[in-house]
Design an enzyme around this catalytic site. Structure first.
Site, PDB file in Angstrom:
ATOM      1  NE  ARG A  68     -10.277 -13.538   0.854  1.00 14.03           N
ATOM      2  CZ  ARG A  68      -9.942 -12.246   0.827  1.00 14.03           C
ATOM      3  NH1 ARG A  68      -8.775 -11.862   1.303  1.00 14.03           N
ATOM      4  NH2 ARG A  68     -10.748 -11.332   0.353  1.00 14.03           N
ATOM      5  CG  LEU A  96      -4.079  -9.842   5.921  1.00 17.34           C
ATOM      6  CD1 LEU A  96      -3.443  -8.982   7.011  1.00 17.34           C
ATOM      7  CD2 LEU A  96      -4.208 -11.277   6.393  1.00 17.34           C
ATOM      8  CG  HIS A 112       6.034  -5.127  -0.896  1.00 17.86           C
ATOM      9  ND1 HIS A 112       5.324  -6.233  -1.316  1.00 17.86           N
ATOM     10  CD2 HIS A 112       6.326  -4.420  -2.017  1.00 17.86           C
ATOM     11  CE1 HIS A 112       5.176  -6.175  -2.626  1.00 17.86           C
ATOM     12  NE2 HIS A 112       5.779  -5.088  -3.079  1.00 17.86           N
ATOM     13  CD  GLU A 177      12.803  -8.456   1.832  1.00 17.83           C
ATOM     14  OE1 GLU A 177      12.050  -9.131   2.537  1.00 17.83           O
ATOM     15  OE2 GLU A 177      12.893  -8.620   0.594  1.00 17.83           O
TER      16      GLU A 177
END
Ligand code: GAR
Length: 201
Positions: A68, A96, A112, A177
């Site tokens: 990753r 991440l 979120h 959002e």
């Protein structure tokens, strides 16, 4: 004064990305949405971004397998090369590593769909309904090494109404959002000090 150049990282439909791009078109807005990156070429948001005149790239995680950090190094190289100063995660559905979080500490935001610290992770609307919450909402926060954690920059609350299903509740939250993410980014961008001579970090 040059405006900080912002990259938006997406994985899918990109409605928050679209809200950021459209908000940033206002002349007085304090940031420029300069780049969109998806971890998959299939993300519908890529075409939306291109249609709005923003460079949009897919940097697939597949060639990197389980590494990753190597995928993140490829993303980071493009962010630096494009002179990006702030990164906005907008439905970027990869966890991440400390590498990318550390590189962008204080300059990476996430949105979120819950009132954090309640309901980190997936299926936030279903879990809020199942718990009988009277209220639900969304959060913009700075990204730290803990998923869906970090200092809160903005929140919006919506009521959970009788008869709500997940789709109805998600739509009510998504509307908020699209309002709070551009506002939170603008506020952070006003505080960012760009290096002498331009926007390159
Ligand atoms: C948004 O609801 C965002 O809050 C959520 O994914 C959706 C992406 O929609 N993010 C997370 O759950 C991150 N933990 P979009 O692609 O239309 O912006």
């Amino acid at each position: 004064m040059p405006k900080p150049r912002v990259a938006v990282l997406i994985s899918g439909r990109g409605s928050n990305m679209e809200a950021l791009i459209k908000a940033a078109r206002a002349p007085g807005y304090s940031a420029e949405i300069a780049l969109v990156i998806s971890n998959t070429a299939e993300a519908p948001g890529l075409e939306i971004a291109r249609g709005l005149g923003v460079e949009a790239l897919a940097i697939s995680a597949k060639p990197y397998g389980k590494d990753r950090e190597a995928h993140e190094r490829a993303i980071d190289a493009v962010l630096v090369e494009r002179g990006i100063a702030i990164v906005c995660l907008a439905g970027y559905m990869r966890i991440l590593t400390p590498y990318l979080v550390g590189r962008w500490a204080g300059r990476m935001l996430n949105i979120h769909p819950s009132l954090l610290p309640a309901y980190p992770g997936l299926d936030t609307h279903g879990r809020a309904l199942a718990a009988g919450e009277p209220e639900h909402g969304c959060t913009v926060h700075l990204v730290t090494e803990v998923m869906d954690d970090g200092p809160v920059l903005a929140q919006a609350t919506v009521p959970v109404l009788p008869g709500d299903d997940e789709d109805a509740l998600a739509a009510r939250v998504l509307e908020q959002e699209h309002r709070i993410y551009p506002a939170a980014l603008a506020e952070l961008a006003r505080k960012i000090h760009l290096p002498e001579g331009g926007a390159k970090p």
